[in-house]
Design a protein around this motif. Structure first.
Motif, PDB file in Angstrom:
ATOM      1  N   ALA A 134       2.914  -7.655  10.187  1.00  0.00           N
ATOM      2  CA  ALA A 134       2.111  -8.600   9.417  1.00  0.00           C
ATOM      3  C   ALA A 134       2.934  -9.164   8.260  1.00  0.00           C
ATOM      4  O   ALA A 134       3.877  -8.521   7.790  1.00  0.00           O
ATOM      5  CB  ALA A 134       0.858  -7.905   8.882  1.00  0.00           C
ATOM      6  N   LYS A 135       2.553 -10.362   7.794  1.00  0.00           N
ATOM      7  CA  LYS A 135       3.287 -11.022   6.709  1.00  0.00           C
ATOM      8  C   LYS A 135       2.957 -10.457   5.334  1.00  0.00           C
ATOM      9  O   LYS A 135       3.741 -10.596   4.404  1.00  0.00           O
ATOM     10  CB  LYS A 135       2.995 -12.520   6.720  1.00  0.00           C
ATOM     11  N   ASP A 136       1.774  -9.850   5.191  1.00  0.00           N
ATOM     12  CA  ASP A 136       1.371  -9.300   3.905  1.00  0.00           C
ATOM     13  C   ASP A 136       0.183  -8.356   4.104  1.00  0.00           C
ATOM     14  O   ASP A 136      -0.304  -8.190   5.224  1.00  0.00           O
ATOM     15  CB  ASP A 136       1.018 -10.406   2.905  1.00  0.00           C
ATOM     16  N   GLN A 137      -0.266  -7.730   3.018  1.00  0.00           N
ATOM     17  CA  GLN A 137      -1.383  -6.775   3.100  1.00  0.00           C
ATOM     18  C   GLN A 137      -2.675  -7.449   3.547  1.00  0.00           C
ATOM     19  O   GLN A 137      -3.463  -6.848   4.278  1.00  0.00           O
ATOM     20  CB  GLN A 137      -1.587  -6.083   1.749  1.00  0.00           C
TER      21      GLN A 137
ATOM     22  N   ASN B 137      -9.127   3.716  13.677  1.00  0.00           N
ATOM     23  CA  ASN B 137      -8.203   4.846  13.825  1.00  0.00           C
ATOM     24  C   ASN B 137      -7.378   5.014  12.558  1.00  0.00           C
ATOM     25  O   ASN B 137      -6.308   5.607  12.583  1.00  0.00           O
ATOM     26  CB  ASN B 137      -7.291   4.638  15.050  1.00  0.00           C
ATOM     27  N   GLY B 138      -7.880   4.452  11.437  1.00  0.00           N
ATOM     28  CA  GLY B 138      -7.193   4.550  10.149  1.00  0.00           C
ATOM     29  C   GLY B 138      -7.199   3.200   9.458  1.00  0.00           C
ATOM     30  O   GLY B 138      -6.405   2.328   9.793  1.00  0.00           O
ATOM     31  N   GLY B 139      -8.097   3.032   8.489  1.00  0.00           N
ATOM     32  CA  GLY B 139      -8.259   1.746   7.813  1.00  0.00           C
ATOM     33  C   GLY B 139      -7.039   1.319   7.015  1.00  0.00           C
ATOM     34  O   GLY B 139      -6.099   2.098   6.826  1.00  0.00           O
ATOM     35  N   PRO B 140      -7.056   0.079   6.526  1.00  0.00           N
ATOM     36  CA  PRO B 140      -5.934  -0.454   5.773  1.00  0.00           C
ATOM     37  C   PRO B 140      -5.613   0.380   4.542  1.00  0.00           C
ATOM     38  O   PRO B 140      -6.509   0.813   3.826  1.00  0.00           O
ATOM     39  CB  PRO B 140      -6.407  -1.849   5.356  1.00  0.00           C
TER      40      PRO B 140
ATOM     41  N   ALA C 210      -1.276  -2.631  12.647  1.00  0.00           N
ATOM     42  CA  ALA C 210      -0.787  -3.810  11.938  1.00  0.00           C
ATOM     43  C   ALA C 210      -0.078  -3.261  10.713  1.00  0.00           C
ATOM     44  O   ALA C 210      -0.643  -2.434   9.992  1.00  0.00           O
ATOM     45  CB  ALA C 210      -1.929  -4.729  11.530  1.00  0.00           C
ATOM     46  N   VAL C 211       1.170  -3.671  10.491  1.00  0.00           N
ATOM     47  CA  VAL C 211       1.957  -3.097   9.402  1.00  0.00           C
ATOM     48  C   VAL C 211       2.671  -4.167   8.594  1.00  0.00           C
ATOM     49  O   VAL C 211       3.180  -5.143   9.134  1.00  0.00           O
ATOM     50  CB  VAL C 211       2.986  -2.059   9.930  1.00  0.00           C
TER      51      VAL C 211
END
Length: 136
Positions: free
Chosen positions: A71-74, A92-95, A119-120
């Motif tokens: 991902a480009k940002d948070q 499976n694990g929120g942001p 998504a990272v």
């Protein structure tokens, strides 16, 4: 022999039990990431390096596959997480920050076949370098 720096994966092939559900799920994520769906047929679809097809009869699907989208940002991580849940994914694990390295911000969902989708955003200090090809 060639060594490609800055490109971890060449492609990922997933087999889906329910292709329509998988297409809905991945199309929602890809839209947020700005990646268009390539082509699709009655038993497959692809986008960039991701190829998804129906499972062979009797073959297992969704067994321990992990796929990470950069991902480009948070905010993009959060948006991917939201649309993935809305498109049939399971939490499976929120942001949030992860302990892998400073600035590692990610979210995890399970797709309709139980594959772990991430998504990272690596933060400004960990942006990946442009792809470099070395010939050996």
């Amino acid at each position: 022999m060639e060594f490609h720096r800055g490109r971890m994966l060449d492609h990922v092939h997933l087999r889906a039990k329910d292709l329509a559900a998988s297409k809905r799920f991945y199309q929602a994520i890809l839209e947020v990431l700005g990646i268009p769906l390539g082509s699709h047929g009655p038993d497959n679809f692809f986008a960039d390096e991701l190829f998804v097809s129906t499972a062979d009869p009797g073959a297992p699907s969704g067994r321990g596959v992990h796929l990470a989208f950069q991902a480009k940002d948070q905010e993009m991580v959060k948006r991917v997480y939201e649309v993935a849940l809305a498109a049939g994914g399971k939490d499976n694990g929120g942001p949030g920050e992860r302990p892998y390295h400073p600035g590692y911000y990610a979210a995890f969902v399970l797709d309709p076949d139980g594959n772990n989708i991430e998504a990272v955003y690596h933060g400004p200090a960990k942006r990946s370098a442009p792809s470099v090809v070395f010939t050996v």
